[in-house]
Design a protein around this motif. Structure first.
Motif, short mmCIF file in Angstrom:
data_model
loop_
_atom_site.label_atom_id
_atom_site.label_comp_id
_atom_site.label_asym_id
_atom_site.label_seq_id
_atom_site.Cartn_x
_atom_site.Cartn_y
_atom_site.Cartn_z
N PHE A 197 1.64 4.08 -5.56
CA PHE A 197 0.08 3.72 -5.41
C PHE A 197 -0.18 2.83 -6.45
CE2 PHE A 197 -4.26 5.28 -4.38
CZ PHE A 197 -4.75 4.17 -3.94
N THR A 198 -0.28 1.37 -6.11
CA THR A 198 0.05 0.33 -7.24
C THR A 198 -1.47 -0.30 -7.32
OG1 THR A 198 2.13 -0.32 -6.16
CG2 THR A 198 1.40 -1.62 -7.86
N PHE A 199 -2.34 -0.57 -6.20
CA PHE A 199 -3.48 -0.91 -6.70
C PHE A 199 -4.45 -0.49 -5.62
CE2 PHE A 199 -6.95 -4.13 -6.79
CZ PHE A 199 -7.27 -4.25 -8.31
N SER A 200 -5.64 0.37 -5.87
CA SER A 200 -6.41 0.60 -4.72
C SER A 200 -7.62 -0.22 -4.44
CB SER A 200 -6.94 2.15 -5.25
OG SER A 200 -8.14 1.89 -5.90
N THR A 201 -8.09 0.12 -3.26
CA THR A 201 -9.25 -0.86 -2.94
C THR A 201 -10.45 -0.69 -3.61
OG1 THR A 201 -9.99 1.06 -1.25
CG2 THR A 201 -8.99 -1.05 -0.30
N LYS A 234 8.35 -2.86 1.43
CA LYS A 234 7.03 -3.08 2.34
C LYS A 234 5.76 -2.84 1.75
CE LYS A 234 5.22 -1.34 6.72
NZ LYS A 234 4.71 -2.69 7.25
N ILE A 235 4.76 -3.77 2.21
CA ILE A 235 3.34 -3.78 1.43
C ILE A 235 2.61 -3.07 2.49
CG2 ILE A 235 1.52 -5.05 0.44
CD1 ILE A 235 4.19 -5.45 -0.94
N ILE A 236 1.83 -1.94 1.96
CA ILE A 236 0.99 -0.99 2.52
C ILE A 236 -0.33 -1.49 2.00
CG2 ILE A 236 0.07 1.03 3.13
CD1 ILE A 236 3.01 2.02 2.93
N GLY A 237 -1.41 -2.08 2.67
CA GLY A 237 -2.51 -2.46 2.19
C GLY A 237 -3.08 -3.70 3.11
N PHE A 238 -4.27 -4.07 2.32
CA PHE A 238 -4.96 -5.10 3.13
C PHE A 238 -4.56 -6.49 2.39
CE2 PHE A 238 -7.10 -1.32 3.68
CZ PHE A 238 -7.35 -1.43 5.13
N LEU A 275 -0.78 -1.50 -2.05
CA LEU A 275 -1.41 -2.70 -2.82
C LEU A 275 -2.76 -3.07 -1.80
CD1 LEU A 275 -0.65 -4.30 -5.04
CD2 LEU A 275 0.31 -5.78 -3.66
N ASN A 276 -3.86 -2.90 -2.63
CA ASN A 276 -5.31 -3.12 -2.07
C ASN A 276 -5.07 -2.04 -1.05
OD1 ASN A 276 -7.77 -3.84 -1.60
ND2 ASN A 276 -7.18 -5.89 -0.57
N TYR A 277 -4.92 -0.91 -1.35
CA TYR A 277 -4.79 0.13 -0.27
C TYR A 277 -6.09 1.13 -0.48
CZ TYR A 277 -3.45 4.32 2.54
OH TYR A 277 -3.63 5.19 3.22
N GLY A 278 -6.54 1.72 0.75
CA GLY A 278 -7.56 2.73 0.56
C GLY A 278 -7.56 3.25 1.99
N SER A 279 -7.70 4.61 2.03
CA SER A 279 -7.17 5.46 3.01
C SER A 279 -8.30 5.31 3.98
CB SER A 279 -6.90 7.04 2.66
OG SER A 279 -6.25 7.63 3.77
N LYS A 280 -9.73 5.24 3.77
CA LYS A 280 -10.76 5.41 4.25
C LYS A 280 -10.66 4.11 5.27
CE LYS A 280 -13.69 8.63 2.01
NZ LYS A 280 -15.15 9.05 1.41
N MET A 281 -10.70 2.88 4.52
CA MET A 281 -10.58 1.78 5.14
C MET A 281 -9.55 1.57 6.13
SD MET A 281 -11.79 -1.80 3.77
CE MET A 281 -10.69 -2.64 2.99
N GLU A 282 -8.22 2.12 5.84
CA GLU A 282 -7.40 2.19 7.00
C GLU A 282 -7.61 2.92 8.28
OE1 GLU A 282 -4.11 4.83 5.55
OE2 GLU A 282 -2.64 3.62 6.67
N LEU A 283 -8.34 4.26 7.82
CA LEU A 283 -8.39 4.86 9.39
C LEU A 283 -9.59 4.15 10.00
CD1 LEU A 283 -8.81 8.50 7.35
CD2 LEU A 283 -7.11 7.74 9.29
N ASN A 338 -8.31 8.70 -2.69
CA ASN A 338 -8.23 7.75 -1.28
C ASN A 338 -6.97 7.37 -1.03
OD1 ASN A 338 -9.69 6.53 0.81
ND2 ASN A 338 -10.47 4.82 -0.28
N PHE A 339 -5.87 8.00 -1.41
CA PHE A 339 -4.63 7.64 -0.96
C PHE A 339 -4.19 8.49 0.20
CE2 PHE A 339 -0.07 7.91 -2.56
CZ PHE A 339 0.26 6.77 -2.17
#
Ligand code: IPE
Ligand code: IPE
Ligand code: MG
Length: 224
Positions: free
Chosen positions: A54-58, A94-98, A128-136, A181-182
């Motif tokens: 987890f590098t950077f959250s939304t 791999k980048i996981i995020g928006f 990176l720029n990752y947030g679980s709620k937004m992902e869902l 939110n991870f």
């Protein structure tokens, strides 16, 4: 013994470490990079196939501009300096995020992913720029658009973590017990270790201890 295929880490505590030791939060972020390198080396040694950092959250966009800029500079320098080396070591990134960053950073991320796409030793997922709620939410929107059923399989397949197995073990350093939110969906059956040490103080001995304990934990998955 439990197989350990995927470790996820919430690398928390850099800012506090920096203030305590160097009087600047940003120095803590820089120190945290050393821990990342050591933990990656041990991850390869342990033959773990996936690590998600987890590098950077939304939500981290709500930090002061100066700190955000510092963090992204660190990331860019890291990729510039290390990506060839990671590639040589057969590591996939791999980048996981928006991915809505500056055109330069978007390009660098794409380049790093493409360069290492075929590698097989270890996959590093940078959240990176990752947030679980937004992902869902995005996943449900996508399923609706594709007129697909809301099944467990379809949701999993359409998350940002598509093709990545769920984490077996989550470690959060920094002495706080929350998920921030991870990977809320993906952590449903993950073993969780909350670590008191701040991320720059976390070391390979700590990591090995946690892995050892994980391996002998009884995982029930609802059974007895
Ligand atoms: C985690 O460390 C790293 C990022 C969020 C980028 P923090 O910066 O949250 O450190 P603390 O929790 O404030 O000490
Ligand atoms: C979580 O840490 C995000 C990352 C490690 C990148 P935070 O420091 O942002 O979490 P909160 O705000 O304390 O919950
Ligand atoms: Mg924090």
């Amino acid at each position: 013994m439990n197989p350990l295929n995927h470790v996820a880490i919430i690398m928390d505590g850099n800012g506090r470490w920096g203030l305590k030791n160097k009087k600047s939060r940003n120095e803590g972020h820089r120190a945290g990079l050393n821990t990342i390198e050591n933990i990656l080396k041990e991850t390869i040694k342990q033959k773990i196939k996936f690590i998600t950092l987890f590098t950077f959250s939304t939500e981290n966009w709500n930090r002061p501009k100066k700190e955000i800029k510092y963090l992204f500079n660190l990331l860019e320098n890291f990729l510039h300096n290390k990506i060839e080396n990671l590639n040589k070591k057969n590591i996939k990134l791999k980048i996981i995020g928006f991915k809505n960053f500056s055109p330069e950073l978007n390009k660098l991320l794409r380049k790093s992913e493409n360069l290492t796409a075929q590698n097989t030793k270890l996959q590093i997922n940078l959240a990176l720029n990752y947030g679980s709620k937004m992902e869902l939410i995005e996943t449900f929107k996508k399923l609706k658009k594709l007129k697909k059923k809301f099944t467990e399989k379809n949701v999993s397949k359409n998350l940002l973590t598509n093709e990545i197995p769920d984490p077996d073990l989550l470690i959060r350093t920094g002495n706080t017990k929350r998920l921030s939110n991870f990977l809320l969906w993906q952590l449903a059956y993950t073993e969780i270790h909350f670590e008191k040490k701040l991320w720059p103080d976390f070391n390979v001995i700590d990591y090995k201890k946690i892995i050892k304990k994980f391996k002998s934990t009884k995982r029930n998955f609802g059974k007895i």
